[in-house]
Design an enzyme around this catalytic site. Structure first.
Site, mmCIF file in Angstrom:
data_model
loop_
_atom_site.group_PDB
_atom_site.id
_atom_site.type_symbol
_atom_site.label_atom_id
_atom_site.label_comp_id
_atom_site.label_asym_id
_atom_site.label_seq_id
_atom_site.Cartn_x
_atom_site.Cartn_y
_atom_site.Cartn_z
ATOM 1 N N HIS A 61 0.647 3.466 -0.019
ATOM 2 C CA HIS A 61 1.464 2.547 -0.901
ATOM 3 C C HIS A 61 1.878 3.550 -2.051
ATOM 4 O O HIS A 61 1.611 3.374 -3.243
ATOM 5 C CB HIS A 61 0.000 1.391 -1.156
ATOM 6 C CG HIS A 61 -0.869 1.027 -0.398
ATOM 7 N ND1 HIS A 61 0.016 0.561 0.125
ATOM 8 C CD2 HIS A 61 -2.043 1.415 -0.064
ATOM 9 C CE1 HIS A 61 -0.685 -0.908 1.146
ATOM 10 N NE2 HIS A 61 -2.319 -0.031 1.084
ATOM 11 N N SER B 254 -5.334 -3.332 0.969
ATOM 12 C CA SER B 254 -3.855 -2.733 2.170
ATOM 13 C C SER B 254 -3.675 -3.500 3.698
ATOM 14 O O SER B 254 -3.774 -5.579 3.099
ATOM 15 C CB SER B 254 -4.649 -1.536 2.209
ATOM 16 O OG SER B 254 -3.215 0.034 2.721
#
Length: 312
Positions: free
Chosen positions: A190, A86
């Site tokens: 996400h 991430s």
């Protein structure tokens, strides 16, 4: 072969930056970064409580700063590959020379603010599923309207969606899942909920002048290696709303011949996954400067396989 990895949001804990600021030059470096991005990183890394550093706009720059700082403390190392989970991808881009440290911090500051704004539109969150069959879990999540936002491998998937959808998941776990653990994040990262942040980052990226990676860069979009700096930045923009495929990153590490995996501060999450998914690979998480000597020994062994074999 050494792989250097950087963790994502949720790895931060109150005060975790404190011992790192005691290293020579570290406090000055962090102060300069703080001035550049308009955020007091030293305060948040040493004195702020868990709720304060859970704030997306704070947590993300703090994690990237800690990752860059702890890696620099190792000295001039040249890993065989780098990757990040991430927001850790921005840290990895700095490791690879795609972005200068200040550019990486400026970008992650904008990323954190944009994702915080997107998260404020709808109350959302993320929860980790421990155990179970990935295909069964993914189908179950989709039935509940949730997104498998992180497919981490080693039996772990992270679900993301509205708080109501996550509450339904708590009551109705996929078959085989042992536990559902809420994560210390402030939104459904996400996923499509982050689409507004993608537009903001795309605009910010126009000001960047990325260099091509100096070492192998593994993208968490699909586990592919990326040789173009422009493509790295393009992926950094898009991944805000795309699932993280850390399982595929670990498959790529294996294909590349990884022997040592080192996770920068605040390490622990990714080494835990590697211990289960990459048997035989030596792992170490940088939590405090006390871990640096052991890390240097592992790096030396990775650079000199004959010496490692002799000491085995």
């Amino acid at each position: 072969m050494l792989v250097l990895v950087a963790p994502g949001q949720g790895a931060q804990t109150p005060g975790f930056l404190t011992p790192w600021l005691e290293l020579p030059g570290a406090a000055d470096r962090v102060a300069a970064w703080s001035d550049t991005i308009g955020l007091d990183l030293a305060h948040y890394g040493t004195k702020a409580d868990a709720d304060e550093i859970r704030d997306t706009a704070v947590a993300q720059p703090l994690l990237v700063a800690a990752g860059i700082l702890s890696a620099a403390a190792l000295g001039d190392i040249v890993p065989g590959a780098v990757a990040g989970h991430s927001v850790g991808e921005i840290t990895a881009a700095a490791f690879a020379g795609v972005l200068h440290d200040t550019a990486a911090l400026a970008l992650v500051r904008k990323r954190g603010l944009a994702m915080a704004d997107a998260a404020a539109i709808t109350e959302t969150g993320m929860s980790a599923l421990l155990g179970g069959d990935p295909e069964v879990s993914v189908a179950h999540l989709e039935k509940l309207g949730l997104t498998p936002a992180n497919v981490n491998g080693a039996g772990q998937i992270v679900a993301a969606g509205t708080l109501e959808q996550l509450a339904a998941l708590n009551e109705d776990k996929p078959e085989g899942v042992r536990k559902v653990v809420p994560l210390k994040v402030a939104g459904a990262f996400h996923t499509h909920h982050m689409a507004p942040a993608v537009d903001t980052l795309a605009e910010a990226a126009k000001a960047l002048t990325p260099a091509d990676p100096k070492v192998t860069y593994v993208s968490n979009k699909d586990g592919r290696t990326v040789a173009s700096g422009a493509e790295v930045v393009e992926r950094l923009v898009g991944q805000v709303a795309n699932p993280v495929r850390w399982d595929r990153c670990m498959e790529t590490f294996q294909e590349l011949g990884v022997t040592v995996l080192l996770e920068v501060c605040p390490g622990g999450t990714l080494t835990g996954l590697a211990k289960r998914a990459l048997p035989g690979v030596k792992t170490l998480a940088l939590k405090t400067p006390d871990d640096l000597d052991a890390a240097r020994e592992l790096i030396a062994a990775a650079s000199d396989p004959a010496a490692d074999a002799a000491g085995a």
